[in-house]
Enzyme design. Structure first.
Site, PDB file in Angstrom:
ATOM      1  N   GLU A  28       0.847  -1.195   0.000  1.00 20.76           N
ATOM      2  CA  GLU A  28       0.000   0.000   0.000  1.00 20.76           C
ATOM      3  C   GLU A  28       0.882   1.243   0.000  1.00 20.76           C
ATOM      4  O   GLU A  28       2.014   1.223   0.473  1.00 20.76           O
ATOM      5  CB  GLU A  28      -0.895  -0.010   1.242  1.00 20.76           C
ATOM      6  CG  GLU A  28      -1.897   1.133   1.286  1.00 20.76           C
ATOM      7  CD  GLU A  28      -2.962   0.939   2.357  1.00 20.76           C
ATOM      8  OE1 GLU A  28      -3.914   1.737   2.391  1.00 20.76           O
ATOM      9  OE2 GLU A  28      -2.836  -0.019   3.158  1.00 20.76           O
ATOM     10  N   ASN A 175     -12.364  -1.610  -0.920  1.00 20.13           N
ATOM     11  CA  ASN A 175     -11.631  -2.091   0.244  1.00 20.13           C
ATOM     12  C   ASN A 175     -12.330  -1.600   1.500  1.00 20.13           C
ATOM     13  O   ASN A 175     -12.647  -0.406   1.604  1.00 20.13           O
ATOM     14  CB  ASN A 175     -10.193  -1.565   0.230  1.00 20.13           C
ATOM     15  CG  ASN A 175      -9.486  -1.805   1.552  1.00 20.13           C
ATOM     16  OD1 ASN A 175      -9.033  -2.908   1.841  1.00 20.13           O
ATOM     17  ND2 ASN A 175      -9.395  -0.774   2.387  1.00 20.13           N
ATOM     18  N   GLU A 176     -12.571  -2.504   2.430  1.00 20.25           N
ATOM     19  CA  GLU A 176     -13.180  -2.158   3.716  1.00 20.25           C
ATOM     20  C   GLU A 176     -14.327  -1.158   3.533  1.00 20.25           C
ATOM     21  O   GLU A 176     -14.364  -0.080   4.142  1.00 20.25           O
ATOM     22  CB  GLU A 176     -12.114  -1.633   4.681  1.00 20.25           C
ATOM     23  CG  GLU A 176     -11.095  -2.696   5.050  1.00 20.25           C
ATOM     24  CD  GLU A 176     -10.125  -2.303   6.154  1.00 20.25           C
ATOM     25  OE1 GLU A 176     -10.201  -1.152   6.642  1.00 20.25           O
ATOM     26  OE2 GLU A 176      -9.294  -3.161   6.538  1.00 20.25           O
ATOM     27  N   TYR A 252      -6.684  -8.742  11.938  1.00 18.76           N
ATOM     28  CA  TYR A 252      -5.347  -8.446  12.451  1.00 18.76           C
ATOM     29  C   TYR A 252      -5.190  -9.007  13.861  1.00 18.76           C
ATOM     30  O   TYR A 252      -6.139  -9.031  14.642  1.00 18.76           O
ATOM     31  CB  TYR A 252      -5.089  -6.943  12.461  1.00 18.76           C
ATOM     32  CG  TYR A 252      -4.847  -6.372  11.084  1.00 18.76           C
ATOM     33  CD1 TYR A 252      -3.586  -6.435  10.499  1.00 18.76           C
ATOM     34  CD2 TYR A 252      -5.877  -5.779  10.355  1.00 18.76           C
ATOM     35  CE1 TYR A 252      -3.361  -5.922   9.228  1.00 18.76           C
ATOM     36  CE2 TYR A 252      -5.666  -5.260   9.088  1.00 18.76           C
ATOM     37  CZ  TYR A 252      -4.396  -5.329   8.526  1.00 18.76           C
ATOM     38  OH  TYR A 252      -4.173  -4.825   7.267  1.00 18.76           O
ATOM     39  N   GLU A 308      -6.079  -9.144   3.904  1.00 17.01           N
ATOM     40  CA  GLU A 308      -5.315  -8.415   4.917  1.00 17.01           C
ATOM     41  C   GLU A 308      -5.291  -9.254   6.187  1.00 17.01           C
ATOM     42  O   GLU A 308      -6.339  -9.531   6.767  1.00 17.01           O
ATOM     43  CB  GLU A 308      -5.900  -7.026   5.214  1.00 17.01           C
ATOM     44  CG  GLU A 308      -5.691  -6.021   4.095  1.00 17.01           C
ATOM     45  CD  GLU A 308      -6.094  -4.613   4.474  1.00 17.01           C
ATOM     46  OE1 GLU A 308      -5.953  -4.231   5.671  1.00 17.01           O
ATOM     47  OE2 GLU A 308      -6.561  -3.879   3.576  1.00 17.01           O
ATOM     48  N   GLN A 357       2.255  -5.970   5.738  1.00 20.32           N
ATOM     49  CA  GLN A 357       2.474  -5.692   4.332  1.00 20.32           C
ATOM     50  C   GLN A 357       3.880  -6.133   3.936  1.00 20.32           C
ATOM     51  O   GLN A 357       4.638  -6.599   4.787  1.00 20.32           O
ATOM     52  CB  GLN A 357       2.249  -4.221   4.052  1.00 20.32           C
ATOM     53  CG  GLN A 357       0.804  -3.802   4.232  1.00 20.32           C
ATOM     54  CD  GLN A 357       0.560  -2.379   3.766  1.00 20.32           C
ATOM     55  OE1 GLN A 357       1.391  -1.730   3.152  1.00 20.32           O
ATOM     56  NE2 GLN A 357      -0.627  -1.876   4.084  1.00 20.32           N
TER      57      GLN A 357
END
Length: 508
Positions: A28, A175-176, A252, A308, A357
């Site tokens: 990103e 995204n999201e 996460y 992610e 990432q």
């Protein structure tokens, strides 16, 4: 004290194929991931090819990077692709409002990303802008990238120096969308996903695999809403899913809360175990989302893409809090191994995953020193390197017996994680000892085929927070593992405390 666990593996009963794409990566426009990570510019003293850092490419090619997701993340829904084409000196600037509130000069755009993917030998996964973009903008980007004739966008691409179209297999629809990608309700986004998917067209021989922005953690309603938006997925097993082909999931791992996630180093043994228990939660999430998907998609036409995942710690002291730079320790390596085991077990539904990432951000494969230019391979990188034998191999069920557990976060944490796969006359077994303090012995009860040879590697260190630096680049690095012996049932493997071990088998 050493304890013994048994893992029963039927080598002659292969399951679903573990797609190499579950070993995918994410880049990103965030902190030093792109600028100072992948991109240094043609005039940099750091060795580069057309501005792309050579040693980063070499390191990622060594682990057979299968795909790379770009340009975000939250950045994707602020990104307008036309700002990143044409002469760099003429490209407009923008504010990267999500990550550090810095000015982005768009020096790294579409052509640079596609050049990077070609250097890496990786498939591009492009995330399109649903949040602040338009259907026409996304449709034009697909045409620009993938159309071969004299269409308007193909002509524009040629004017910018690229004659032939690129192959772009993976395309993200936002995204999201539940958060930074628009703060939409599931029902709103389901309609948009169908609309945007319709206008991201297949041009020539390029076939898009469209991935709709999916759920945050345990939001099963979001997944169910997207699955219900399909036409009847149960009607014809041979009919492909459409208008999009997959949904995503984000999760996460941290030891604390979102406001205080815990430090990357200097953590306690209790925080080690909390982290492992939360990493294990990926198994629960995959099971729950897959169960919802199975209800509407019994033929499993729709893929689940965990695009992610990884650890998220408090940033390193003295660094920009919006750049998400964190150190990467042995703990991160075992978080990765636990996740990868879960992806292997769910190979029939999980078709891709992207660790967050690749360089200098969150659970990175690679760290680069801004002062010296040194490149450091992280412990997480080494787990990916040790696991390349699982790429496109058939998953094998691993039945663990006599596994000790530890009470953590109101759950029972199994202290051994394992997965296995077979490809032709070879198999690979991955073993994690999550116990911070106790060595154990694991008996591999190998059935169905003869094992005629084996080799093993181990990744561990003395300290739980051991990590690699420019001064000590190999403080945590894999070594040959001599602790594997014949056993009446197959093999006996020593698993040191807080270690990751892979055993490669030769079969007949």
């Amino acid at each position: 004290m050493t304890t013994t666990t048994t893992a029963v593996i039927d080598l002659d009963l292969p399951g679903a194929t573990i797609s190499r794409h579950v070993y995918g990566h994410f880049a990103e426009h965030l902190g030093r991931c792109i600028y100072g990570g992948f991109w240094v510019g043609e005039d940099s003293p750091v060795a580069n090819v057309r501005g792309i850092r050579s040693d980063v490419v070499e390191a990622l090619r060594a682990i057979s990077i299968p795909n790379l997701r770009w340009p975000g993340g939250c950045f994707a829904d602020d990104y307008h692709w036309r700002d990143g084409i044409g002469p760099r000196e003429s490209r407009p600037r923008m504010v990267n409002s999500h990550w550090g509130d810095v000015v982005e000069d768009n020096a790294f755009g579409t052509h640079e990303f596609m050049d990077l993917c070609e250097l890496l030998g990786a498939d591009p996964y492009v995330s399109g802008n649903v949040g602040s973009g338009s259907v026409a903008e996304m449709s034009d980007w697909v045409e620009y990238l993938t159309r071969a004739d004299d269409s308007p966008m193909a002509a524009l691409r040629r004017a910018n120096g690229r004659e032939q179209p690129w192959r772009v297999p993976f395309w993200g629809l936002g995204n999201e969308a539940w958060g930074c990608g628009g703060n939409l309700r599931a029902e709103q986004f389901a309609s948009l996903a169908r609309q945007y998917a319709t206008y991201t067209r297949n041009h020539g021989g390029n076939r898009l695999y469209r991935i709709a922005a999916g759920a945050n953690e345990a939001d099963l309603h979001w997944t169910e809403t997207l699955l219900r938006s399909f036409d009847d997925l149960a009607a014809d097993p041979a009919e492909p899913a459409g208008p999009f082909q997959a949904v995503s999931l984000h999760y996460y791992t941290m030891a604390g809360s979102w406001s205080d996630k815990g430090d990357a180093t200097g953590f306690s043994t209790d925080q080690w175990y909390v982290t492992m228990a939360r990493a294990r939660r990926m198994e629960e999430l995959l099971t729950r989302h897959s169960t919802v998907m199975d209800r509407y998609d019994p033929h499993r036409k729709v893929g689940l893409v965990v695009d992610e995942w990884g650890t998220w710690w408090n940033v390193e002291k003295g660094t920009n809090p919006g750049f998400l730079y964190q150190q990467n320790t042995l703990r991160d390596a075992l978080v990765a191994s636990v996740h990868l085991d879960a992806f292997h077990r769910h190979a029939e539904r999980v078709v891709m995953a992207n660790i967050a990432q690749t360089v200098n951000v969150l659970q990175a494969m690679i760290l680069t020193d801004p002062d010296t230019g040194a490149l450091v391979l992280t412990p997480t990188y080494h787990v990916f390197a040790m696991n390349t034998g699982h790429h496109d191999a058939a998953a094998l069920a691993v039945h663990l017996r006599d596994v000790e557990t530890r009470a953590v976060d109101a759950t029972e944490l199994p202290l051994v994680s394992a997965s296995a796969s077979v490809k032709g006359d070879t198999a690979l077994v991955s073993l994690s000892n999550l116990d911070a303090e106790t060595d154990r012995i694991l008996v591999l009860d190998l059935r169905g085929r003869d094992v005629v040879g084996h080799t093993a590697r181990v990744l561990t260190a003395t300290a739980l927070d051991a990590h690699n630096t420019p001064e000590q680049p190999d403080a945590v690095a894999p070594t040959d593992h001599a602790g594997v012996r014949p056993h009446p049932r197959g093999l006996e493997v020593d698993l040191p405390a807080h270690s990751y071990v892979t055993v490669a088998l030769e079969l007949r």
